[in-house]
Design an enzyme around this catalytic site. Structure first.
Site, PDB file in Angstrom:
ATOM      1  N   ASP A 212       0.807  -1.215   0.000  1.00  0.00           N
ATOM      2  CA  ASP A 212       0.000   0.000   0.000  1.00  0.00           C
ATOM      3  C   ASP A 212       0.844   1.270   0.000  1.00  0.00           C
ATOM      4  OD1 ASP A 212      -2.376  -1.468   0.092  1.00  0.00           O
ATOM      5  OD2 ASP A 212      -2.307  -1.576   2.290  1.00  0.00           O
TER       6      ASP A 212
ATOM      7  N   ASP B 121       0.861   5.880   1.863  1.00  0.00           N
ATOM      8  CA  ASP B 121      -0.149   5.540   2.868  1.00  0.00           C
ATOM      9  C   ASP B 121       0.348   6.005   4.234  1.00  0.00           C
ATOM     10  OD1 ASP B 121      -2.496   4.579   3.886  1.00  0.00           O
ATOM     11  OD2 ASP B 121      -2.010   2.473   3.671  1.00  0.00           O
TER      12      ASP B 121
ATOM     13  N   ASP C  26       2.527   1.813  10.522  1.00  0.00           N
ATOM     14  CA  ASP C  26       1.263   1.105  10.779  1.00  0.00           C
ATOM     15  C   ASP C  26       1.550  -0.092  11.682  1.00  0.00           C
ATOM     16  OD1 ASP C  26      -0.036   2.864   9.135  1.00  0.00           O
ATOM     17  OD2 ASP C  26      -0.975   1.333   7.876  1.00  0.00           O
TER      18      ASP C  26
ATOM     19  N   ARG D  39      -3.505  11.573  12.516  1.00  0.00           N
ATOM     20  CA  ARG D  39      -3.002  10.265  12.973  1.00  0.00           C
ATOM     21  C   ARG D  39      -1.604  10.369  13.590  1.00  0.00           C
ATOM     22  NH1 ARG D  39      -5.017   5.598   8.671  1.00  0.00           N
ATOM     23  NH2 ARG D  39      -7.208   6.250   8.598  1.00  0.00           N
TER      24      ARG D  39
END
Length: 408
Positions: A205, A229, A233, A285
């Protein structure tokens, strides 16, 4: 008679000359100190002071940065992890593997000397780099357990290609890496472990560092920006993670903790975000959290776009001693954003604020109550300094320019 004259002459020389010599010595020392002070005022450090002083400002940095022999004792860094990743040792005790070749031509059969060859080995390795290099990964870099990737002393850029993935492993340190312009890359045959054949992997991604189902992962002093992205993560039941002393810039969705609101394994996730700098176009985020327990401590938020801290599925977020400098836009003053639940439920989530510095009109509306932590969790909390101290604590966030033989 001559003997008497000689004694008299020596006495006169001693009486008149020695005080002059001593005074000159004192003046020279004073002048040296004044010169050093003037140099320091100009932002330049003299050699004498550089060897005596150390720029370490926070608890993690003070563990290693003041030691001029860090390059000879690289593995001492493994003693310095704090937060939920405390105890992560990476490649400590293993051999030093030196990356000499920045190429990534064959992910199925990586060459000796490449970064890919080092990270797939089935033994602890402390991975360093021979020289400055830019590594453009053709496919995602699959990292095996018990590894340290240590970029100190050179400038290592992971850029214009794929990022890292840590799938179902434990005990990895990533330190001192510049990661930027990460792309979504095609899948293909990729070797993930040295004694197994290459296997097929899907298209990526465009995440910078992906942590799936892994534990005891420490990311420290990295500079991350401009991915497709997320920059980091952490998902699928990962836990015991610390992200510290990193600098994040020019990115929309910076850091994610938790796969999906319904992925209940993430209830066991524990992560620490400490001493990081978020600036220059970070939108949201920082991090976004689901389900688990997160200490966000002594970070520097130099404005944001959408929000700074966010989450869903009732995570516990402990905001301790952060500096939140809000954007000038009057509709973007809120630090936090909660989603995917009715307002009454949102206000029961344990999102707490202690010692935070709210600047330029920043607003943090806490909710819930202080959680009951286990003794182990309490022992892994980083003691927060007041938010007003954050500019100093984060003044060296990001990848450092370390010189062997000097404090870093």
């Amino acid at each position: 008679m001559m003997k008497q004259y000689s004694v008299l002459l020596f006495t006169l020389i001693y009486v008149f000359m020695v005080p002059s010599i001593l005074a000159r010595s004192v003046r020279n020392e004073t002048n040296n100190e004044e010169t050093d002070d003037k140099i320091a005022q100009l932002g330049i450090t003299s050699t004498r002071r550089k060897l005596q002083q150390c720029a370490a400002e926070n608890l993690i940095d003070k563990c290693w940065r003041c030691k001029p022999d860090w390059a000879q004792n690289r593995q001492e860094l493994a003693k310095c992890a704090l937060g939920f990743a405390k105890g992560t040792t990476g490649g400590q005790g293993g051999e030093i593997y030196i990356v000499t070749d920045p190429s990534d031509d064959d992910a199925a059969n990586p060459k000796t000397g490449t970064l890919r060859f080092g990270v797939i080995q089935n033994k602890p390795l402390w991975i360093t780099f021979e020289k400055d290099m830019i590594i453009s990964l053709k496919h995602e870099l699959v990292i095996n357990k018990d590894k340290t990737i240590d970029g100190r002393g050179v400038k290592v850029e992971i850029a214009n290609g794929a990022g890292f993935i840590l799938p179902n492993i434990t005990n990895v340190i990533i330190h001192g890496i510049h990661m930027h312009d990460i792309k979504a890359t095609e899948g293909g045959l990729i070797k993930a472990v040295e004694d197994k054949p290459a296997g097929p992997r899907h298209k990526t991604d465009g995440d910078g560092i992906t942590i799936h189902g892994s534990s005891k992962i420490w990311i420290d002093h990295c500079s991350l920006s401009k991915g497709v992205d997320g920059l980091i993560d952490v998902t699928l039941g990962s836990t015991d993670i610390t992200v510290s002393n990193c600098k994040f810039t020019q990115h929309q969705k910076v850091m994610l903790f938790g796969s999906d609101d319904k992925y209940l394994q993430d209830k066991n996730m524990q992560a620490t975000v400490a001493f990081n700098m978020f600036t220059d176009g970070c939108d949201q985020r920082m991090p976004r959290c689901r389900l688990g327990l997160f200490q966000v401590v002594n970070n520097n938020y130099d404005q944001w776009g959408f929000y700074a801290l966010g989450g869903s599925a009732a995570p516990t977020i402990l905001s301790h001693g952060n500096r939140f400098f809000a954007p000038n836009d009057p509709i973007k003053k809120n630090v936090v954003r909660k989603s995917d639940a009715p307002e009454a439920e949102l206000m029961t989530w344990n999102w707490r604020s202690q010692k935070d510095s709210l600047e330029n009109g920043a607003i943090f509306v806490p909710s819930g109550s202080d959680p009951m932590l286990t003794p182990e969790q309490q022992g892994l909390m980083i003691q927060a300094e007041p938010g007003e101290s954050v500019p100093k604590l984060t003044s060296n966030a990001g990848a450092l320019s370390c010189v062997p033989g000097q404090p870093c």
